[in-house]
Design an enzyme around this catalytic site. Sequence first.
Site, mmCIF file in Angstrom:
data_model
loop_
_atom_site.group_PDB
_atom_site.id
_atom_site.type_symbol
_atom_site.label_atom_id
_atom_site.label_comp_id
_atom_site.label_asym_id
_atom_site.label_seq_id
_atom_site.Cartn_x
_atom_site.Cartn_y
_atom_site.Cartn_z
ATOM 1 C CE LYS A 78 38.863 39.089 52.485
ATOM 2 N NZ LYS A 78 39.298 40.435 52.814
ATOM 3 N N GLY A 179 49.404 48.177 41.369
ATOM 4 C CA GLY A 179 47.955 47.942 41.359
ATOM 5 C C GLY A 179 47.194 49.243 41.540
ATOM 6 N N GLY A 181 43.758 49.713 41.444
ATOM 7 C CA GLY A 181 42.330 49.421 41.555
ATOM 8 C C GLY A 181 41.668 50.413 42.479
ATOM 9 C CB VAL A 183 43.094 50.385 47.773
ATOM 10 C CG1 VAL A 183 43.947 51.064 48.833
ATOM 11 C CG2 VAL A 183 41.951 49.636 48.428
HETATM 12 P P1 NAI Z 1 40.915 45.964 42.991
HETATM 13 O O1 NAI Z 1 40.530 44.662 42.418
HETATM 14 O O2 NAI Z 1 40.012 47.122 42.820
HETATM 15 O O3 NAI Z 1 42.354 46.395 42.463
HETATM 16 C C1 NAI Z 1 43.412 45.529 42.241
HETATM 17 C C2 NAI Z 1 44.185 46.100 41.048
HETATM 18 O O4 NAI Z 1 45.409 45.405 40.941
HETATM 19 C C3 NAI Z 1 43.449 45.958 39.723
HETATM 20 O O5 NAI Z 1 43.453 47.197 39.039
HETATM 21 C C4 NAI Z 1 44.276 44.895 38.985
HETATM 22 O O6 NAI Z 1 44.264 45.088 37.579
HETATM 23 C C5 NAI Z 1 45.641 45.148 39.565
HETATM 24 N N1 NAI Z 1 46.576 44.026 39.469
HETATM 25 C C6 NAI Z 1 46.344 42.690 39.613
HETATM 26 N N2 NAI Z 1 47.491 42.000 39.489
HETATM 27 C C7 NAI Z 1 48.467 42.907 39.274
HETATM 28 C C8 NAI Z 1 49.868 42.819 39.087
HETATM 29 N N3 NAI Z 1 50.507 41.643 39.089
HETATM 30 N N4 NAI Z 1 50.570 43.957 38.913
HETATM 31 C C9 NAI Z 1 49.951 45.158 38.907
HETATM 32 N N5 NAI Z 1 48.623 45.300 39.061
HETATM 33 C C10 NAI Z 1 47.894 44.195 39.256
HETATM 34 O O7 NAI Z 1 41.200 45.712 44.560
HETATM 35 P P2 NAI Z 1 41.285 46.776 45.724
HETATM 36 O O8 NAI Z 1 39.979 46.838 46.421
HETATM 37 O O9 NAI Z 1 41.932 48.020 45.253
HETATM 38 O O10 NAI Z 1 42.281 46.033 46.742
HETATM 39 C C11 NAI Z 1 43.673 45.972 46.497
HETATM 40 C C12 NAI Z 1 44.341 45.164 47.586
HETATM 41 O O11 NAI Z 1 44.095 45.757 48.860
HETATM 42 C C13 NAI Z 1 43.812 43.724 47.707
HETATM 43 O O12 NAI Z 1 44.866 42.884 48.091
HETATM 44 C C14 NAI Z 1 42.791 43.807 48.824
HETATM 45 O O13 NAI Z 1 42.611 42.571 49.491
HETATM 46 C C15 NAI Z 1 43.457 44.821 49.718
HETATM 47 N N6 NAI Z 1 42.527 45.527 50.581
HETATM 48 C C16 NAI Z 1 41.499 46.244 50.043
HETATM 49 C C17 NAI Z 1 40.636 46.938 50.857
HETATM 50 C C18 NAI Z 1 39.562 47.807 50.301
HETATM 51 O O14 NAI Z 1 39.022 48.661 51.050
HETATM 52 N N7 NAI Z 1 39.218 47.694 49.042
HETATM 53 C C19 NAI Z 1 40.747 46.866 52.327
HETATM 54 C C20 NAI Z 1 41.918 46.155 52.786
HETATM 55 C C21 NAI Z 1 42.739 45.483 51.926
#
Ligand code: NAI
Length: 355
Positions: A78, A179, A181, A183
């Site tokens: 990572k 969250g 984002g 995903v």
């Molecule tokens: P992202 O950055 O697009 O979304 C994260 C979201 O969580 C953002 O909208 C942010 O505003 C929100 N957020 C942050 N702190 C928060 C809180 N305390 N309460 C509520 N919302 C909060 O990230 P993504 O890509 O959606 O990933 C989400 C999680 O899944 C991460 O932990 C990532 O490591 C994990 N993950 C993602 C993968 C992917 O394909 N993108 C693959 C495997 C794991």
Amino acid sequence: MFDHPDYDGHEKVLMAEDAETGLKTIIAIHSTALGAAAGGCRLWAYETGAQALSDALRLSRGMSYKNAMANLPMGGGKAVIWGPVLPENRTALMQAFGRAVDSLNGQYITAEDVGVSVADMEIVRSTTKYVGGLAGGNGKSGGDPSPFTARGVRVGIEAAVRAQMGRKELAGLKVAVQGLGHVGMYLCEELFDLGAQLVVADIDPARVSEAQRRFGAVGVSTDDILTQKVDIVAPCALGATVSEYAARYIQAQVVAGAANNQLATAEAGRILAERGILYAPDYVINAGGIIMVQAELSGDNDAAVVTARVDAIGPRLDAIFAKAKSENVITNEVADAMARDKLRAAKKVRATVAA
Ligand code: NAI
């Protein structure tokens, strides 16, 4: 480093700084026993370098376990970039990051994670070939891994609901998504299409509004999302949100989401289990994205084949839940033991071949 609480026999840790662009990156290679260490790059405004290091160490170990459990021919690594990054520096900084990746000669392959986009990875490609998550198309998977991650999480939630509630369908069940984002929003779409009711929270109010508009979701505060009166809690923000405190007050029967390192401590996992709450080990349920990236890297990325591989997350979790129940062990400990066995076996094979 060797005494660091998150150090777990990592094979290599690279710290690189590029004064011109302001890049500060840490690339942690946990294991290459199963193949080149693959795992995304996270860009985050850490408060300290120590936090960035911990994240890289923990996340890379998670990738070793994730790739092993998904039966992928890849090790675990990572990268983290210590942000923030000034918009005017972003292109040059991503190029510098690509050079750092390239210096490892293919021992580490990067892709997107939190804070990093497909567009960023297209820039990284200009300075290294060791990058996935690039644009797809033409019936081939590729690009943003998030829809595949979300699909895997949905399939995993279905497995957890089968094991915990004896139900085959999600229709009518309430899911709290933390969250929204990349995903989280795709996951909401998957769940909404299957008739689930959504309760959501994000620190960005625009995302909450979007989920309300598109899926009729109920928005709640970020402080209260995990303890809502729902059937399932899906942590899809950053890691470590399921603290021991949260574990004591979660009202759902299932915790199953996308975030890496969801449990703040091992004790949080034990509290969930003691309270009869079924936890889907994060690195098993969230492997959909890396399954897609591996297919893309190997060129074996027919979209239907990749989807079938992502759907295999369901039966994999069925087996973990069944073993946990029959042996009276916590689900994440069952998964950890299985992953470690796979890594040990791969190391043995490698040692034998080398000898
Ligand atoms: P992202 O950055 O697009 O979304 C994260 C979201 O969580 C953002 O909208 C942010 O505003 C929100 N957020 C942050 N702190 C928060 C809180 N305390 N309460 C509520 N919302 C909060 O990230 P993504 O890509 O959606 O990933 C989400 C999680 O899944 C991460 O932990 C990532 O490591 C994990 N993950 C993602 C993968 C992917 O394909 N993108 C693959 C495997 C794991």
